[in-house]
Design an enzyme around this catalytic site. Structure first.
Site, short mmCIF file in Angstrom:
data_model
loop_
_atom_site.label_atom_id
_atom_site.label_comp_id
_atom_site.label_asym_id
_atom_site.label_seq_id
_atom_site.Cartn_x
_atom_site.Cartn_y
_atom_site.Cartn_z
N LEU A 103 -65.38 -11.56 -12.28
CA LEU A 103 -65.29 -10.16 -12.73
C LEU A 103 -65.42 -9.18 -11.58
CD1 LEU A 103 -67.57 -10.48 -15.87
CD2 LEU A 103 -65.12 -10.04 -15.89
N ASP A 141 -76.57 4.89 -8.06
CA ASP A 141 -75.25 4.43 -7.64
C ASP A 141 -74.20 4.64 -8.74
OD1 ASP A 141 -73.41 3.46 -5.85
OD2 ASP A 141 -73.87 1.35 -6.18
#
Ligand SMILES: Nc1ncnc2c1ncn2[C@@H]1O[C@H](COP(=O)(O)OP(=O)(O)OP(=O)(O)O)[C@@H](O)[C@H]1O
Length: 688
Positions: free
Chosen positions: A266, A396
């Site tokens: 992924l 983030d």
């Protein structure tokens, strides 16, 4: 006592009443079904709590033009009413709820154009969480011993391979004297987690009373007993690690005691690899809130101590989220379990769709329609509000870390003129079509850099493009840095391009000033000088050489473009162009991009009131109509207001001074979330 908005359509005047009305009716029906079947099923829609404070924003003040039901340009009025709750002590608890039709109470303000249901999500957080922009908080560098203590207290279950070799090793360690077990040596500490396998490293040491019976089992079955799960296969677990501690990805690898079968990669990052796996464990089938049957995402952290340590903080954050949001209604990635396997920390979470960034890359038109931006913004801000209330700063936030729950979309052909303007890569990836999501539901992922606000704060955080000014200036940072990052994300969703395409501090600061249309406030520049000269706090190592030296000590202004003493430019032309061409004041930048959908009529100047802005647009339309007979196309007042208030929200999120920046909680109450827009995102919603 759950109640949703009651909605009805009151028709005023319509250019095409039948179409408009049926569109609105269709939208209402989709909303209803979505509310009843979809989001409500996951508990996403909350019962609003009874609180006088929550009877907002009801009616707006002088500047509010969105109540303008009397305006000539209104087509169809799409009235929505929030349920009204009373918290009057005089009213018995059972009578606190009042239906939306009651004349006694103010209605929620009128919305002329539709919204996606996500834009109405409510947040019922901890009311006591206040002062997130407090000056003291910003200067808190956090205690590293708290971080270490927290990580030390984390229990990680050790899972052994089902392969015969590893099993013999386990048998060996299971009969070793207490204290000499390799199990306890390699585990950080061992305990079982709720809903997880109960077999632990502790049960494998020499004191285990079952050791003799364990020795009689075949290897895969023994492994199964050890991890408490049925092994998927007798296949050897060929899980390999490279010299940098990264798992070497191979399709169909089996790991985790025969339980996980690798189906795909992924993503990969600094911390390790994220694998799509099928999970044969019990948890996969027994968890009612799981999104995707037995498929999971497993983040395999690099088998290197420093990353293992960081992963423990990530795990603590994920645990805090799970403990406080059992149904996943705040749209953060949900931890299923974690374990240690061959020195890798493995974090098992729900499997989600592709990231918003990847979706944009594969789309003919990278930008999202306004209705989708609004729906995603509400979810994102609400998630961050929840994290902040838990004392967690994500640090983030970026489009890569916002993932879609449902990747399905409808496609629209793009006009040849647009296709010609696409890069070859984008044209190939998109097939020359615009993709419109059917459901812009999102989740926030990657808590690998998240920080508990009282724990250690690294001096530099965030991916460059989403980094807040207080981080660049070395002022210290806290919750407001997430709000800045969200604003960068929202602008990117609207324009399809990164707002700060730069990799260095000076250029970044010049861009920030250009986007905000003003210089850094002297107060924060003064603080930067004070902190750097007194070496206060946890300062970035290159602060003096890349930031402080670019400010004039007397005027406190940024010296950009840089000049030498003779007055020659030192800043390269390329850099000047990057700043001047890519950035503009935010109101101009947004309108220039959004014009692609509404024509040249749309123009917004944040220095003048919405009334004056709209009056200017109208007079331009009128004079043009007289001379050339053109019309305003799709632009109407509600659309203008939608973008005006979007820009207003972003402006507040881009406040330079973190102590004055709007908080996530305040942003949830911004009036933009009461406005709607009729665009392709509305018509693609829930389309079959
Ligand atoms: N639960 C999930 N479902 C689907 N995809 C996921 C999931 N978790 C992560 N991903 C994908 O893997 C990528 C990397 O994940 P993540 O950001 O957690 O790893 P990372 O190593 O911290 O990355 P980085 O170093 O870029 O911060 C994500 O951008 C996303 O595309």
């Amino acid at each position: 006592m759950r109640a949703f908005m009651s909605s009805h359509i009151g028709k005023k005047r319509s250019r095409n009443p039948t179409n408009m009305e049926s569109l609105m009716q269709g939208m209402l029906a989709k909303q209803d079904s979505f509310l009843n079947n979809n989001l409500t099923g996951g508990g996403i829609y909350e019962q609003p709590f009874i609180d006088n404070e929550n009877l907002q924003p009801l009616e707006d003040n002088d500047n509010d033009m969105s109540n303008a039901v009397e305006d000539d340009d209104d087509d169809v009025i799409f009235i929505k009413e929030q349920p009204v709750y009373l918290a009057s002590p005089a009213v018995p608890a059972s009578d606190n709820y009042t239906s939306t039709t009651s004349k006694k109470f103010k209605k929620q303000r009128t919305i002329s154009l539709p919204q996606l249901p996500h834009a109405k999500l409510l947040y019922q957080g901890r009311r006591e969480a206040r002062g997130q922009n407090n000056d003291e908080l910003l200067h808190l560098t956090g205690s590293s011993s708290r971080t270490l203590d927290g990580n030390r207290a984390l229990s990680l279950r050790v899972v052994y391979s089902a392969s015969p070799d590893d099993i013999s090793e386990r048998i060996y360690s299971s009969v070793s004297p207490p204290g000499s077990s390799t199990a306890s040596a390699s585990s950080d500490s061992v305990s079982s987690k709720e809903g997880m396998a109960t077999a632990t490293g502790a049960s494998l040491n020499g004191s285990n009373p079952h050791k003799r019976s364990l020795r009689r089992l075949s290897a895969p079955r023994l492994a199964a007993r050890l991890v408490g799960k049925k092994p998927r296969t007798k296949k050897r677990e060929n899980f390999k690690t490279d010299k940098d501690g990264h798992y070497i990805y191979r399709q169909d690898d089996v790991f985790g005691g025969g339980r996980f079968l690798v189906k795909g990669l992924l993503g990969q990052g600094t911390f390790g690899k994220v694998l799509k796996c099928s999970d044969s464990g019990d948890f996969a089938t027994s968890n009612p809130f799981k999104l995707n049957s037995n498929m999971v995402a497993v983040k395999v952290i690099r088998a290197i101590d420093r990353y293992r340590e960081a992963a423990k903080t990530e795990l603590r954050v994920l645990q805090a989220i799970r403990e406080n949001d059992i149904t996943g209604q705040y749209q953060c990635l949900m931890l299923q379990e974690c374990f240690e396997y061959r020195h890798h920390v493995c974090i098992v979470t729900d499997l989600l769709g592709k990231s918003v960034y990847d979706f944009m890359c594969s789309n003919g038109v990278a930008r999202f329609p306004g209705s989708h931006v609004q729906a995603m913004a509400k979810q994102l801000i609400r998630s961050v509000c929840f994290l902040h209330d838990l004392g967690i700063i994500h640090t983030d936030l970026k489009p890569e870390n916002v993932v879609l729950c449902d990747e399905s979309y409808v496609e629209k052909d793009l006009p040849p003129s647009v296709i010609r303007g696409l890069s070859t890569r984008r044209r190939e990836a998109s097939g020359g079509r615009r993709k419109l999501l059917k459901n812009p539901e999102i989740k926030v992922i990657d808590f690998g850099s998240a920080v508990f606000h009282k724990e250690y704060h690294p001096p530099v955080i965030s991916t460059r493009h989403y980094r807040a000014p207080e981080i660049v200036l070395g002022l210290g940072w806290s919750f407001p840095c997430d709000v800045w990052s969200i604003a960068c994300v929202l602008v990117e969703l609207v324009t399809g391009e990164s707002l700060y395409p730069t990799h260095e501090n000076l250029e970044h600061m010049a861009m920030m000033q250009r986007v905000n249309g003003e210089p850094f406030p002297p107060k924060i520049v003064g603080k930067m000088f004070y902190k750097s000269s007194h070496n206060l706090g946890n300062l970035p190592s290159d602060l003096n050489s890349t930031v402080v030296k670019h400010f004039d000590k007397k005027t406190l202004s940024l010296q950009w473009p840089e000049k030498n003493k003779r007055g020659d430019y030192l800043t390269k032309d390329k850099s000047i162009r990057r700043v001047m061409d890519n950035c503009d004041r935010l109101d101009f930048l947004i309108t220039s991009k959004v014009k692609a959908d509404y024509g040249d009529w749309l123009s917004i100047d944040w220095n003048i009131s919405p009334e004056k802005n709209w009056a200017l647009i109208k007079s331009r339309i009128l004079s043009e109509r007289k001379t050339s007979g053109t019309t305003a196309g799709d632009l109407n007042k509600e659309t203008f207001l939608f973008w005006y208030w979007f820009i207003d929200l972003c402006r507040k999120m881009f406040e330079f001074d973190p102590t004055k920046r709007i908080t996530a909680r305040e942003a949830l109450d911004h009036k933009w979330f009461n406005l709607g827009i009729l665009d392709e995102g509305i018509t693609s919603f829930g389309e079959l």
